[in-house]
Motif scaffolding. Structure first.
Motif, PDB file in Angstrom:
ATOM      1  N   GLY A  20      -6.504  -8.894  -2.968  1.00  0.00           N
ATOM      2  CA  GLY A  20      -7.469  -8.892  -1.862  1.00  0.00           C
ATOM      3  C   GLY A  20      -6.781  -8.558  -0.544  1.00  0.00           C
ATOM      4  O   GLY A  20      -7.302  -7.789   0.268  1.00  0.00           O
ATOM      5  N   HIS A  21      -5.588  -9.105  -0.341  1.00  0.00           N
ATOM      6  CA  HIS A  21      -4.817  -8.809   0.868  1.00  0.00           C
ATOM      7  C   HIS A  21      -4.462  -7.319   0.919  1.00  0.00           C
ATOM      8  O   HIS A  21      -4.654  -6.660   1.954  1.00  0.00           O
ATOM      9  CB  HIS A  21      -3.548  -9.681   0.877  1.00  0.00           C
ATOM     10  CG  HIS A  21      -2.569  -9.317   1.946  1.00  0.00           C
ATOM     11  ND1 HIS A  21      -2.482  -9.993   3.139  1.00  0.00           N
ATOM     12  CD2 HIS A  21      -1.639  -8.337   2.008  1.00  0.00           C
ATOM     13  CE1 HIS A  21      -1.528  -9.440   3.886  1.00  0.00           C
ATOM     14  NE2 HIS A  21      -1.010  -8.436   3.217  1.00  0.00           N
ATOM     15  N   GLU A  22      -3.959  -6.794  -0.195  1.00  0.00           N
ATOM     16  CA  GLU A  22      -3.570  -5.374  -0.225  1.00  0.00           C
ATOM     17  C   GLU A  22      -4.785  -4.480  -0.007  1.00  0.00           C
ATOM     18  O   GLU A  22      -4.705  -3.459   0.670  1.00  0.00           O
ATOM     19  CB  GLU A  22      -2.872  -5.021  -1.541  1.00  0.00           C
ATOM     20  CG  GLU A  22      -1.573  -5.794  -1.799  1.00  0.00           C
ATOM     21  CD  GLU A  22      -0.562  -5.662  -0.670  1.00  0.00           C
ATOM     22  OE1 GLU A  22      -0.564  -4.641   0.029  1.00  0.00           O
ATOM     23  OE2 GLU A  22       0.226  -6.612  -0.479  1.00  0.00           O
ATOM     24  N   MET A  23      -5.925  -4.880  -0.597  1.00  0.00           N
ATOM     25  CA  MET A  23      -7.148  -4.111  -0.397  1.00  0.00           C
ATOM     26  C   MET A  23      -7.550  -4.120   1.065  1.00  0.00           C
ATOM     27  O   MET A  23      -8.130  -3.154   1.564  1.00  0.00           O
ATOM     28  CB  MET A  23      -8.281  -4.697  -1.227  1.00  0.00           C
ATOM     29  CG  MET A  23      -8.358  -4.060  -2.571  1.00  0.00           C
ATOM     30  SD  MET A  23      -9.655  -4.861  -3.505  1.00  0.00           S
ATOM     31  CE  MET A  23      -9.155  -4.337  -5.117  1.00  0.00           C
ATOM     32  N   GLY A  24      -7.252  -5.205   1.745  1.00  0.00           N
ATOM     33  CA  GLY A  24      -7.527  -5.280   3.180  1.00  0.00           C
ATOM     34  C   GLY A  24      -6.821  -4.138   3.907  1.00  0.00           C
ATOM     35  O   GLY A  24      -7.445  -3.430   4.693  1.00  0.00           O
ATOM     36  N   HIS A  25      -5.532  -3.931   3.610  1.00  0.00           N
ATOM     37  CA  HIS A  25      -4.796  -2.822   4.243  1.00  0.00           C
ATOM     38  C   HIS A  25      -5.509  -1.495   3.976  1.00  0.00           C
ATOM     39  O   HIS A  25      -5.626  -0.648   4.858  1.00  0.00           O
ATOM     40  CB  HIS A  25      -3.381  -2.728   3.667  1.00  0.00           C
ATOM     41  CG  HIS A  25      -2.473  -3.835   4.119  1.00  0.00           C
ATOM     42  ND1 HIS A  25      -2.319  -4.179   5.434  1.00  0.00           N
ATOM     43  CD2 HIS A  25      -1.656  -4.669   3.419  1.00  0.00           C
ATOM     44  CE1 HIS A  25      -1.440  -5.178   5.531  1.00  0.00           C
ATOM     45  NE2 HIS A  25      -1.036  -5.499   4.316  1.00  0.00           N
ATOM     46  N   TYR A  26      -5.961  -1.353   2.726  1.00  0.00           N
ATOM     47  CA  TYR A  26      -6.590  -0.103   2.299  1.00  0.00           C
ATOM     48  C   TYR A  26      -7.940   0.088   2.984  1.00  0.00           C
ATOM     49  O   TYR A  26      -8.190   1.107   3.627  1.00  0.00           O
ATOM     50  CB  TYR A  26      -6.740  -0.168   0.775  1.00  0.00           C
ATOM     51  CG  TYR A  26      -7.377   1.026   0.123  1.00  0.00           C
ATOM     52  CD1 TYR A  26      -6.598   2.096  -0.330  1.00  0.00           C
ATOM     53  CD2 TYR A  26      -8.749   1.080  -0.086  1.00  0.00           C
ATOM     54  CE1 TYR A  26      -7.176   3.179  -0.947  1.00  0.00           C
ATOM     55  CE2 TYR A  26      -9.333   2.165  -0.710  1.00  0.00           C
ATOM     56  CZ  TYR A  26      -8.548   3.220  -1.135  1.00  0.00           C
ATOM     57  OH  TYR A  26      -9.118   4.285  -1.754  1.00  0.00           O
TER      58      TYR A  26
ATOM     59  N   ALA B  30      -1.679  -6.387  11.644  1.00  0.00           N
ATOM     60  CA  ALA B  30      -2.363  -5.866  10.449  1.00  0.00           C
ATOM     61  C   ALA B  30      -2.273  -6.864   9.299  1.00  0.00           C
ATOM     62  O   ALA B  30      -3.229  -7.049   8.537  1.00  0.00           O
ATOM     63  CB  ALA B  30      -1.747  -4.531  10.042  1.00  0.00           C
ATOM     64  N   GLU B  31      -1.127  -7.539   9.174  1.00  0.00           N
ATOM     65  CA  GLU B  31      -0.955  -8.502   8.078  1.00  0.00           C
ATOM     66  C   GLU B  31      -1.919  -9.680   8.238  1.00  0.00           C
ATOM     67  O   GLU B  31      -2.491 -10.150   7.254  1.00  0.00           O
ATOM     68  CB  GLU B  31       0.489  -8.995   8.031  1.00  0.00           C
ATOM     69  CG  GLU B  31       1.509  -7.914   7.681  1.00  0.00           C
ATOM     70  CD  GLU B  31       1.256  -7.276   6.326  1.00  0.00           C
ATOM     71  OE1 GLU B  31       0.631  -7.911   5.447  1.00  0.00           O
ATOM     72  OE2 GLU B  31       1.663  -6.122   6.148  1.00  0.00           O
ATOM     73  N   ALA B  32      -2.091 -10.141   9.467  1.00  0.00           N
ATOM     74  CA  ALA B  32      -3.030 -11.243   9.707  1.00  0.00           C
ATOM     75  C   ALA B  32      -4.449 -10.801   9.377  1.00  0.00           C
ATOM     76  O   ALA B  32      -5.227 -11.546   8.781  1.00  0.00           O
ATOM     77  CB  ALA B  32      -2.922 -11.709  11.161  1.00  0.00           C
TER      78      ALA B  32
ATOM     79  N   THR C 139       7.723  -9.263  10.526  1.00  0.00           N
ATOM     80  CA  THR C 139       6.727  -8.212  10.305  1.00  0.00           C
ATOM     81  C   THR C 139       5.455  -8.803   9.689  1.00  0.00           C
ATOM     82  O   THR C 139       4.452  -8.121   9.571  1.00  0.00           O
ATOM     83  CB  THR C 139       7.256  -7.137   9.351  1.00  0.00           C
ATOM     84  OG1 THR C 139       7.669  -7.782   8.144  1.00  0.00           O
ATOM     85  CG2 THR C 139       8.412  -6.373   9.950  1.00  0.00           C
ATOM     86  N   HIS C 140       5.533 -10.058   9.252  1.00  0.00           N
ATOM     87  CA  HIS C 140       4.366 -10.773   8.748  1.00  0.00           C
ATOM     88  C   HIS C 140       4.302 -12.089   9.517  1.00  0.00           C
ATOM     89  O   HIS C 140       5.337 -12.637   9.876  1.00  0.00           O
ATOM     90  CB  HIS C 140       4.526 -11.093   7.254  1.00  0.00           C
ATOM     91  CG  HIS C 140       4.503  -9.873   6.379  1.00  0.00           C
ATOM     92  ND1 HIS C 140       5.454  -8.887   6.463  1.00  0.00           N
ATOM     93  CD2 HIS C 140       3.649  -9.502   5.395  1.00  0.00           C
ATOM     94  CE1 HIS C 140       5.168  -7.946   5.572  1.00  0.00           C
ATOM     95  NE2 HIS C 140       4.083  -8.299   4.902  1.00  0.00           N
ATOM     96  N   PRO C 141       3.098 -12.632   9.741  1.00  0.00           N
ATOM     97  CA  PRO C 141       3.071 -13.974  10.322  1.00  0.00           C
ATOM     98  C   PRO C 141       3.855 -14.905   9.379  1.00  0.00           C
ATOM     99  O   PRO C 141       3.918 -14.637   8.184  1.00  0.00           O
ATOM    100  CB  PRO C 141       1.585 -14.333  10.336  1.00  0.00           C
ATOM    101  CG  PRO C 141       0.845 -13.046  10.155  1.00  0.00           C
ATOM    102  CD  PRO C 141       1.752 -12.141   9.408  1.00  0.00           C
TER     103      PRO C 141
HETATM  104 ZN   LIG Z   1       0.367  -6.952   3.751  1.00  0.00          ZN
END
Ligand SMILES: [Zn+2]
Length: 410
Positions: free
Chosen positions: A249-255, A328-330, A371-373
């Motif tokens: 779900g997280h990766e799909m968020g980036h997409y 973007a990660e958040a 690079t990530h929270p």
């Molecule tokens: Zn990510």
């Protein structure tokens, strides 16, 4: 029923790792911050050595004497410069990317296998840099006033093209990508993919454990080549379906949120600013580095000056780039929570990444380098989301009972 406490739940998740494991993660992560500095120092030193050797000026003069045109001279001189730079940095890269990873148990790859991968990677990077820098030098010759603006656009074109090509031509050189095998994991992922408009046949499992023991997944590619890939490490550490759903779900968020396009734009702006500074500060940097025989910015023999400036500017710009990525990660975490609704799956998966990203850095450390929270704040946010969901479901109409606090005191 006791009320769900997000703070206690977060502490319980972070407490899944003992103090020794947290200390080790902190040592690894903070050492990694220093690597950014040392990599820059060594990069500048390598350029300085190439410059002081005078070898590029020698090659350029000889090629000029033979009557070669500027395009060929620039390609050959840049090729020599990039080759020298790669060779000079190699010992440091072996230490920082392999020996250190090995010492922390982050990789199980033998040196030979790592070197094989690295040489292939360096070769691809060298050819790509050669093509790009040849274009940049052509722009400097054609448009001495505005080359930096054109080159900024060129950088984003290169970025987009490499994103499209990477999953098709480059990543398969290093790893095997197999469609997720039939079973509950694929069913869960395919269902998510359908619900979010991601083609379900673009979800892969790759043998990431070959190079790294990191628990990770990623999105890459663009338009037709876009895909989501999960490292097999995710399935070695007994991943459960909730975890897989949360991570995908997280990766799909980036997409779905189009982060790649936003990154291309960001990179382009950063490149324009950096190259503008290179344009203005080149004479100063050339003097500082003691560049002798270099005829000016358009002379490819002066490439090490440009390279060293880009290294320094990248170091200075690193906190900005890290913060941009963190944003973007958040967003992707929020996307995963809202679409997949697996706060505990997400938290369990995040805890597995602590070993390479310490969970509770200081605020400044997080802003400058992460690079990530931090996992601490990501788990906390997931637990707060969970608490808000529970509160919403408790708020059933007309059943609110008012109890005076003193009435329940014993
Ligand atoms: Zn990510």
């Amino acid at each position: 029923m006791t009320r769900f406490d997000p703070e206690a739940a977060t502490a319980a998740y972070l407490g899944a790792l003992g103090p020794e494991a947290h200390a080790r993660a902190t040592a690894y992560t903070q050492g990694g911050h220093w690597l950014i500095l040392w990599t820059a120092v060594i990069g500048v030193a390598a350029y300085w050595l190439v410059l002081r050797s005078g070898v590029l000026v020698g090659i350029r003069s000889r090629l000029e004497a033979r009557g070669l045109g500027p395009v060929r001279i620039s390609a050959l001189v840049l090729g020599a410069a990039l080759l020298a730079e790669t060779a000079l940095n190699l010992p440091w890269v072996v230490w920082s990317d392999w020996a250190r990873e090995k010492a922390y148990g982050m990789t199980s790859q033998p040196l030979g296998g790592w070197l094989g991968d690295y040489v292939l990677y360096a070769l691809i990077a060298l050819v790509a840099s050669l093509v790009m820098m040849s274009c940049v030098y052509a722009l400097i010759r054609r448009s001495p006033r505005w080359w930096w603006a054109w080159s900024g656009g060129l950088v984003s074109v290169f970025f987009v093209v490499s994103m499209v090509l990477a999953p098709v031509f480059i990543e398969p050189l290093f790893n095997r990508f197999d469609p997720a095998p039939p079973g509950p994991v694929r069913d869960a992922v395919a269902e998510l993919a359908r619900a979010n408009g991601v083609p379900a046949d673009r979800i892969f499992i790759y043998d990431g454990s070959r190079q790294s023991n990191r628990y990770t997944a990623n999105v890459s590619g663009l338009v037709g080549s876009a895909r989501i890939a999960m490292s097999d490490v995710m399935f070695k550490k007994d991943a459960d379906i909730a975890e897989v759903r949360a991570v995908v779900g997280h990766e799909m968020g980036h997409y779905v949120l189009g982060h790649v396009w936003r990154n291309a734009l960001f990179l382009s702006v950063m490149a324009i600013v950096a190259l503008f500074l290179v344009d203005r500060l080149f004479p100063v940097a050339a003097r500082l580095l003691g560049a002798r025989g270099v005829k000016g910015l358009s002379d490819p023999a002066g490439y090490p000056v440009v390279g060293a400036m880009i290294v320094v500017l990248s170091l200075v710009g690193n906190p900005l780039a890290a913060s941009f990525t963190r944003w973007a990660e958040a967003e992707s975490d929020r996307f995963s929570l809202e679409r997949v609704r697996e706060p505990d799956g997400l938290a369990r998966a995040l805890v597995k990444t602590i070993e390479y990203r310490a969970a509770t850095p200081g605020r400044l450390e997080e802003i400058l380098f992460y690079t990530h929270p931090s996992v601490g704040s990501r788990v906390r946010r997931a637990m707060e989301w969970k608490a808000a969901q529970q509160a919403a479901s408790r708020r059933e109409p007309m059943t609110v009972t008012l109890v005076r606090p003193d009435a329940v005191q014993p």
